[in-house]
Every structure is written in C-alpha cells, then in structure tokens.
Motif scaffolding. Structure first.
Motif, PDB file in Angstrom:
ATOM      1  N   TYR A 154     -15.034  32.498  -3.484  1.00 53.88           N
ATOM      2  CA  TYR A 154     -14.602  31.448  -4.411  1.00 53.88           C
ATOM      3  C   TYR A 154     -15.421  30.173  -4.227  1.00 53.88           C
ATOM      4  N   LEU A 155     -15.653  29.786  -2.981  1.00 58.86           N
ATOM      5  CA  LEU A 155     -16.425  28.570  -2.732  1.00 58.86           C
ATOM      6  C   LEU A 155     -17.877  28.734  -3.176  1.00 58.86           C
ATOM      7  N   PRO A 186     -14.408   9.528   2.211  1.00 59.49           N
ATOM      8  CA  PRO A 186     -15.516  10.467   1.965  1.00 59.49           C
ATOM      9  C   PRO A 186     -15.057  11.693   1.180  1.00 59.49           C
ATOM     10  N   ASP A 187     -15.717  11.920   0.048  1.00 61.47           N
ATOM     11  CA  ASP A 187     -15.460  13.098  -0.799  1.00 61.47           C
ATOM     12  C   ASP A 187     -13.958  13.256  -1.047  1.00 61.47           C
ATOM     13  N   TYR A 188     -13.385  12.283  -1.738  1.00 66.00           N
ATOM     14  CA  TYR A 188     -11.931  12.234  -1.937  1.00 66.00           C
ATOM     15  C   TYR A 188     -11.412  13.474  -2.664  1.00 66.00           C
ATOM     16  N   TYR A 189     -12.171  13.997  -3.619  1.00 67.16           N
ATOM     17  CA  TYR A 189     -11.727  15.150  -4.406  1.00 67.16           C
ATOM     18  C   TYR A 189     -12.273  16.481  -3.884  1.00 67.16           C
ATOM     19  N   GLY A 190     -13.022  16.460  -2.798  1.00 66.25           N
ATOM     20  CA  GLY A 190     -13.550  17.703  -2.244  1.00 66.25           C
ATOM     21  C   GLY A 190     -14.582  18.381  -3.119  1.00 66.25           C
ATOM     22  N   GLU A 191     -15.334  17.600  -3.886  1.00 65.58           N
ATOM     23  CA  GLU A 191     -16.300  18.185  -4.815  1.00 65.58           C
ATOM     24  C   GLU A 191     -17.524  18.762  -4.104  1.00 65.58           C
ATOM     25  N   LYS A 192     -17.819  18.267  -2.899  1.00 62.32           N
ATOM     26  CA  LYS A 192     -19.013  18.722  -2.188  1.00 62.32           C
ATOM     27  C   LYS A 192     -18.759  19.950  -1.321  1.00 62.32           C
ATOM     28  N   ILE A 193     -17.531  20.433  -1.303  1.00 70.98           N
ATOM     29  CA  ILE A 193     -17.201  21.599  -0.478  1.00 70.98           C
ATOM     30  C   ILE A 193     -17.716  22.855  -1.167  1.00 70.98           C
ATOM     31  N   SER A 248     -18.508  25.799   1.051  1.00 71.33           N
ATOM     32  CA  SER A 248     -18.398  26.900   2.010  1.00 71.33           C
ATOM     33  C   SER A 248     -17.271  26.569   2.978  1.00 71.33           C
ATOM     34  N   LEU A 249     -16.886  27.558   3.775  1.00 70.93           N
ATOM     35  CA  LEU A 249     -15.840  27.324   4.767  1.00 70.93           C
ATOM     36  C   LEU A 249     -16.299  26.328   5.827  1.00 70.93           C
ATOM     37  N   HIS A 250     -17.574  26.375   6.182  1.00 76.97           N
ATOM     38  CA  HIS A 250     -18.103  25.414   7.152  1.00 76.97           C
ATOM     39  C   HIS A 250     -17.998  23.990   6.612  1.00 76.97           C
ATOM     40  N   GLN A 251     -18.328  23.796   5.354  1.00 75.77           N
ATOM     41  CA  GLN A 251     -18.222  22.464   4.753  1.00 75.77           C
ATOM     42  C   GLN A 251     -16.762  22.031   4.622  1.00 75.77           C
ATOM     43  N   TYR A 252     -15.874  22.987   4.403  1.00 75.15           N
ATOM     44  CA  TYR A 252     -14.451  22.634   4.321  1.00 75.15           C
ATOM     45  C   TYR A 252     -13.931  22.156   5.678  1.00 75.15           C
ATOM     46  N   GLN A 312     -15.751  20.820   8.024  1.00 76.70           N
ATOM     47  CA  GLN A 312     -16.361  19.515   8.246  1.00 76.70           C
ATOM     48  C   GLN A 312     -15.648  18.437   7.438  1.00 76.70           C
ATOM     49  N   TRP A 313     -15.226  18.785   6.241  1.00 75.75           N
ATOM     50  CA  TRP A 313     -14.484  17.832   5.406  1.00 75.75           C
ATOM     51  C   TRP A 313     -13.157  17.467   6.065  1.00 75.75           C
ATOM     52  N   LEU A 314     -12.480  18.449   6.659  1.00 69.85           N
ATOM     53  CA  LEU A 314     -11.232  18.167   7.369  1.00 69.85           C
ATOM     54  C   LEU A 314     -11.475  17.231   8.553  1.00 69.85           C
ATOM     55  N   ARG A 315     -12.547  17.443   9.292  1.00 65.29           N
ATOM     56  CA  ARG A 315     -12.865  16.567  10.422  1.00 65.29           C
ATOM     57  C   ARG A 315     -13.181  15.151   9.943  1.00 65.29           C
ATOM     58  N   ASP A 316     -13.910  15.041   8.838  1.00 62.27           N
ATOM     59  CA  ASP A 316     -14.238  13.712   8.311  1.00 62.27           C
ATOM     60  C   ASP A 316     -12.980  12.974   7.855  1.00 62.27           C
ATOM     61  N   GLN A 317     -12.057  13.692   7.247  1.00 56.53           N
ATOM     62  CA  GLN A 317     -10.813  13.057   6.807  1.00 56.53           C
ATOM     63  C   GLN A 317      -9.986  12.585   8.003  1.00 56.53           C
ATOM     64  N   ALA A 318      -9.913  13.428   9.030  1.00 52.11           N
ATOM     65  CA  ALA A 318      -9.154  13.040  10.226  1.00 52.11           C
ATOM     66  C   ALA A 318      -9.806  11.849  10.926  1.00 52.11           C
ATOM     67  N   LYS A 319     -11.121  11.836  10.987  1.00 51.21           N
ATOM     68  CA  LYS A 319     -11.833  10.728  11.619  1.00 51.21           C
ATOM     69  C   LYS A 319     -11.623   9.429  10.852  1.00 51.21           C
ATOM     70  N   TYR A 320     -11.691   9.506   9.536  1.00 53.05           N
ATOM     71  CA  TYR A 320     -11.483   8.305   8.719  1.00 53.05           C
ATOM     72  C   TYR A 320     -10.049   7.798   8.867  1.00 53.05           C
ATOM     73  N   LYS A 321      -9.105   8.719   8.943  1.00 54.83           N
ATOM     74  CA  LYS A 321      -7.703   8.319   9.075  1.00 54.83           C
ATOM     75  C   LYS A 321      -7.450   7.635  10.407  1.00 54.83           C
ATOM     76  N   ARG A 322      -8.058   8.137  11.474  1.00 53.71           N
ATOM     77  CA  ARG A 322      -7.897   7.503  12.786  1.00 53.71           C
ATOM     78  C   ARG A 322      -8.474   6.095  12.782  1.00 53.71           C
ATOM     79  N   LYS A 323      -9.632   5.927  12.159  1.00 50.90           N
ATOM     80  CA  LYS A 323     -10.239   4.597  12.105  1.00 50.90           C
ATOM     81  C   LYS A 323      -9.414   3.634  11.267  1.00 50.90           C
ATOM     82  N   ALA A 324      -8.791   4.157  10.195  1.00 50.87           N
ATOM     83  CA  ALA A 324      -8.006   3.283   9.325  1.00 50.87           C
ATOM     84  C   ALA A 324      -6.689   2.878   9.974  1.00 50.87           C
TER      85      ALA A 324
END
Length: 203
Positions: A59-60, A171-178, A180-184, A186-198
C-alpha cells in the motif's frame, strides 16, 4: 367369389390404415428419444480473478507511486499553462498609456501569465490522481480502506497542532512523505521528538 375378393380388399385396407396410423406414433417416439438424448450445453461461467490482500508495504509503495504520478503530470501541466498564458497575453494589443486597474499593462499581463502557470500547477495533480486511479481500478476498494486506516493512524500519532509555532511547524503533519514502513517509523520518532521538545522546552 366376388364376396371373397371384396372381403380381402377390406381386410387389406384395414391393415394399411393400421400401419398408417401407427407410423406417426413410431416416428414421434423416435424424435422424442432423439431430443432427450441430445445434450444441452452448459452455460459458461467466467469467475473473476481473485485479488490478493493489500499489505502495508504494498500500500505504501502504491501511495508513493501516486505522488510520482501527480508530480509527473503537474510539471508539464504547469509549463503548458505558462505557455498558453504567454501566447495569449503576449499577442494582445497593449497601450502603455492606458493602465489596467491602475497597473501598467505589461505588468498586469505578466501577472496573468503567472496566474495561468499556477492554474496549471493546481490542475496537474488532480489529473495525475485521476490517471493513477484508472491504473489501479481493481485495487481501489482496498486502497480506499487502507487510506482511511492510514489517516486514522496519522491523526492518532501526530503532534497536536496547538503545540506548533510558526518558526517550528510540525514535521509532515499529514504524513504525505511516508512511502515505506521505514519512513513511517522515522515519522513516529520525529513526532515523539517534536512533542518532547514542545512539552519540555530546554532551559
């Protein structure tokens, strides 16, 4: 003697009549048996080919090809809009002394030409999506179901929009750049990192 001959003729005529009467019955039985013995062709049934289950990696990959179609059509569509605008507005008779909405005609027509370029850029992705869907007709029901599940996961795991700032958007609020599973992951890690900083800003 005449009576004997007459009696013989009557008997022969009766036998002939019996044969004539029985003959159609014999033929009708033969026809009916032939009709019953004739096999009837069975109607042919065409069974549709089974479509395999649409996995997340597949699907990805299909989702990534959709963006490729959109980009591939948007580029020539934008150039076609620019060329059409330049051809049309460039051939108009202009009088530098007459302003259009208080703007110099050359600048006004230049802005209109850029507008046709933007219009082509907007139409291109829609045309690319339509062409992409026409090449995946058999998988469209599964793709639509996966789209709903994918966006549900994205909405669940992305950072709350109220935590972002104009200087640092999510970063990539709508997940348009995902794609592959690897990119997904990485997207989860980026979201968690941004949330911790915020939530836990560094002092």
């Amino acid at each position: 003697m005449d009576s004997c001959i007459t009696r013989g003729i009557r008997i022969s005529s009766r036998n002939t009549a019996r044969v004539v009467r029985r003959t159609p019955f014999v033929f009708s039985r033969g026809n009916s048996s032939a009709t019953k013995a004739k096999p009837t062709p069975a109607p042919s049934k065409t069974q549709p080919e089974a479509v395999g289950e649409l996995t997340w990696p597949k699907y990805l990959a299909i989702k990534r090809s959709k963006r490729t179609w959109q980009t591939a059509v948007a580029i020539p569509s934008s150039l076609a809009g620019l060329a059409a605008g330049a051809l049309y507005f460039g051939n108009l008779d202009t009088d530098p002394a007459k302003l259009i909405f208080g703007i110099d005609p050359f600048f006004f027509y230049g802005f209109c030409t850029l507008g046709t370029f933007g219009l082509g850029a907007l139409i291109g992705p829609s045309v690319g999506t339509a062409l992409w869907r026409s090449t995946h007709r058999r998988l469209l029901p599964q793709i639509d179901a996966k789209d709903r599940e994918f966006f549900r996961r994205v909405a669940k795991n992305r950072v709350d929009a109220s935590l972002q700032s104009p200087a640092q958007p999510v970063p990539d609020y709508y997940g348009e750049k995902i794609g592959s599973l690897h990119q997904y992951r990485q997207w989860l890690r980026d979201q968690a990192k941004y949330k911790r900083k915020a939530l836990l800003p560094e002092e």
